[in-house]
Design a protein around this motif. Structure first.
Motif, PDB file in Angstrom:
ATOM      1  N   GLU A  51       0.863  -1.176   0.000  1.00  0.00           N
ATOM      2  CA  GLU A  51       0.000   0.000   0.000  1.00  0.00           C
ATOM      3  C   GLU A  51       0.901   1.228   0.000  1.00  0.00           C
ATOM      4  OE1 GLU A  51      -2.656  -0.004   3.331  1.00  0.00           O
ATOM      5  OE2 GLU A  51      -2.689   2.183   3.436  1.00  0.00           O
ATOM      6  N   TRP A 135       1.287  -6.183   9.094  1.00  0.00           N
ATOM      7  CA  TRP A 135       2.084  -5.118   8.476  1.00  0.00           C
ATOM      8  C   TRP A 135       3.500  -5.205   8.996  1.00  0.00           C
ATOM      9  CZ3 TRP A 135       0.173  -2.722   4.430  1.00  0.00           C
ATOM     10  CH2 TRP A 135      -1.207  -2.650   4.286  1.00  0.00           C
TER      11      TRP A 135
ATOM     12  N   PHE B   9      -3.037   5.000   7.249  1.00  0.00           N
ATOM     13  CA  PHE B   9      -2.495   3.970   6.368  1.00  0.00           C
ATOM     14  C   PHE B   9      -2.078   2.744   7.168  1.00  0.00           C
ATOM     15  CE2 PHE B   9      -1.733   8.023   4.298  1.00  0.00           C
ATOM     16  CZ  PHE B   9      -2.259   7.794   3.042  1.00  0.00           C
ATOM     17  N   ALA B  10      -2.091   1.601   6.485  1.00  0.00           N
ATOM     18  CA  ALA B  10      -1.498   0.357   6.982  1.00  0.00           C
ATOM     19  C   ALA B  10      -1.993   0.039   8.395  1.00  0.00           C
ATOM     20  CB  ALA B  10       0.027   0.436   6.887  1.00  0.00           C
ATOM     21  N   LEU B  53       6.745   9.120  10.937  1.00  0.00           N
ATOM     22  CA  LEU B  53       7.063  10.299  10.139  1.00  0.00           C
ATOM     23  C   LEU B  53       5.777  11.111  10.043  1.00  0.00           C
ATOM     24  CD1 LEU B  53       9.116   8.603   7.277  1.00  0.00           C
ATOM     25  CD2 LEU B  53      10.010   9.951   9.186  1.00  0.00           C
ATOM     26  N   ILE B  76       2.672   8.799   9.488  1.00  0.00           N
ATOM     27  CA  ILE B  76       3.166   7.708   8.651  1.00  0.00           C
ATOM     28  C   ILE B  76       3.794   6.643   9.541  1.00  0.00           C
ATOM     29  CG2 ILE B  76       4.818   7.138   6.834  1.00  0.00           C
ATOM     30  CD1 ILE B  76       4.392  10.008   5.774  1.00  0.00           C
ATOM     31  N   PRO B  77       3.144   5.469   9.634  1.00  0.00           N
ATOM     32  CA  PRO B  77       3.759   4.399  10.426  1.00  0.00           C
ATOM     33  C   PRO B  77       5.043   3.925   9.756  1.00  0.00           C
ATOM     34  CG  PRO B  77       1.791   3.598   9.289  1.00  0.00           C
ATOM     35  CD  PRO B  77       1.888   5.076   9.025  1.00  0.00           C
ATOM     36  N   PRO B  78       5.887   3.181  10.492  1.00  0.00           N
ATOM     37  CA  PRO B  78       7.173   2.762   9.921  1.00  0.00           C
ATOM     38  C   PRO B  78       6.978   2.154   8.531  1.00  0.00           C
ATOM     39  CG  PRO B  78       7.081   2.164  12.218  1.00  0.00           C
ATOM     40  CD  PRO B  78       5.710   2.682  11.866  1.00  0.00           C
ATOM     41  N   VAL B  79       7.755   2.673   7.568  1.00  0.00           N
ATOM     42  CA  VAL B  79       7.544   2.291   6.172  1.00  0.00           C
ATOM     43  C   VAL B  79       8.286   0.985   5.885  1.00  0.00           C
ATOM     44  CG1 VAL B  79       7.220   4.690   5.507  1.00  0.00           C
ATOM     45  CG2 VAL B  79       9.486   3.656   5.290  1.00  0.00           C
ATOM     46  N   SER B  80       7.832   0.287   4.848  1.00  0.00           N
ATOM     47  CA  SER B  80       8.414  -1.025   4.525  1.00  0.00           C
ATOM     48  C   SER B  80       8.317  -1.311   3.036  1.00  0.00           C
ATOM     49  CB  SER B  80       7.736  -2.120   5.344  1.00  0.00           C
ATOM     50  OG  SER B  80       6.327  -2.050   5.220  1.00  0.00           O
ATOM     51  N   GLY B  81       8.552  -0.265   2.225  1.00  0.00           N
ATOM     52  CA  GLY B  81       8.548  -0.473   0.784  1.00  0.00           C
ATOM     53  C   GLY B  81       9.786  -1.225   0.335  1.00  0.00           C
ATOM     54  N   GLY B  82       9.804  -1.499  -0.957  1.00  0.00           N
ATOM     55  CA  GLY B  82      10.950  -2.184  -1.522  1.00  0.00           C
ATOM     56  C   GLY B  82      10.790  -3.689  -1.508  1.00  0.00           C
TER      57      GLY B  82
END
Lengths: 137, 82
Positions: A51, A135, B9-10, B53, B76-82
């Protein structure tokens, strides 16, 4: 015309991005593909759901590319990130960097991936093979 | 008073149970103060304090950023893209 910084639900293909970044000045084009793998921390994964805060994520990808350009002599950059449900083996992210020389292209591609994992508003939900989901945060 | 829209989000969306919400706030309210208000409303968000963030109108912000009428806010919760 390939948009350089994209969040998309469509499958990712590196070929058009490689063609889009390359100019006659460039002796190097580095492509990094982030691919969905079937395990994390020793636990089997069935699939992932990504997402994004799309309206912000695409500009942040551009910002990260600008950071890389301030550090290394590179040319054009494309970063495409996929969202939605992705199966094992599908590509989640493509980072493609052109530069006159390979050292800068490798370094910039690695930097861009590191920064994506630090600040790009994109999230991954792990769907475990046993049916549970969480998540990654 | 000002009105802002908060995007979730998330993991945050799972806790709050919705993707967006509107909040009416006193003028001068900061991002950090709005986050404290959200934690009071949804105590399960407390675990994210210090790991966030902040964004206002799709730009990164700081806890001290003062909100304005019509702002779109995201924690913005801790991101985990990639």
């Amino acid at each position: 015309m390939v948009e350089p910084f994209v969040i998309t639900t469509e499958p990712l293909d590196p070929a058009p991005l490689v063609a889009a970044v390359q100019t006659p000045d460039d002796g190097a084009v580095v492509t990094f593909s982030g691919v969905v793998r079937n395990h994390f921390g020793g636990r089997p994964t069935a699939f992932l759901v990504y997402e994004a805060y799309t309206e912000m994520a695409a500009p942040v990808l551009r910002q990260i590319a600008d950071e890389a350009r301030a550090r290394w002599p590179i040319g054009k950059v494309c970063v495409h990130h996929r969202v939605g449900r992705l199966e094992i083996g599908e590509t989640a992210v493509l980072v493609v960097v052109a530069a006159p020389h390979r050292d800068a292209a490798f370094a910039a591609a690695a930097y861009i991936m590191d920064r994506i994992k630090e600040i790009a508003p994109i999230w991954k939900q792990e769907h475990w093979a046993d049916g549970a989901a969480e998540w990654r945060e | 008073m000002i009105t802002v829209t908060v995007r979730f989000f998330a993991g945050h969306r799972d806790i709050v149970g919705k993707a967006t919400a509107q909040y009416t706030l006193t003028e001068g309210t900061t991002l950090g103060q709005l986050w404290e208000q959200l934690v009071a409303e949804y105590p399960r968000l407390a675990g994210y304090t210090g790991r966030l963030l902040f964004a206002v109108n799709q730009q990164f912000g700081q806890p001290a950023t003062v909100l304005a009428d019509g702002d779109e806010v995201a924690f913005i919760p801790p991101v985990s893209g990639g």
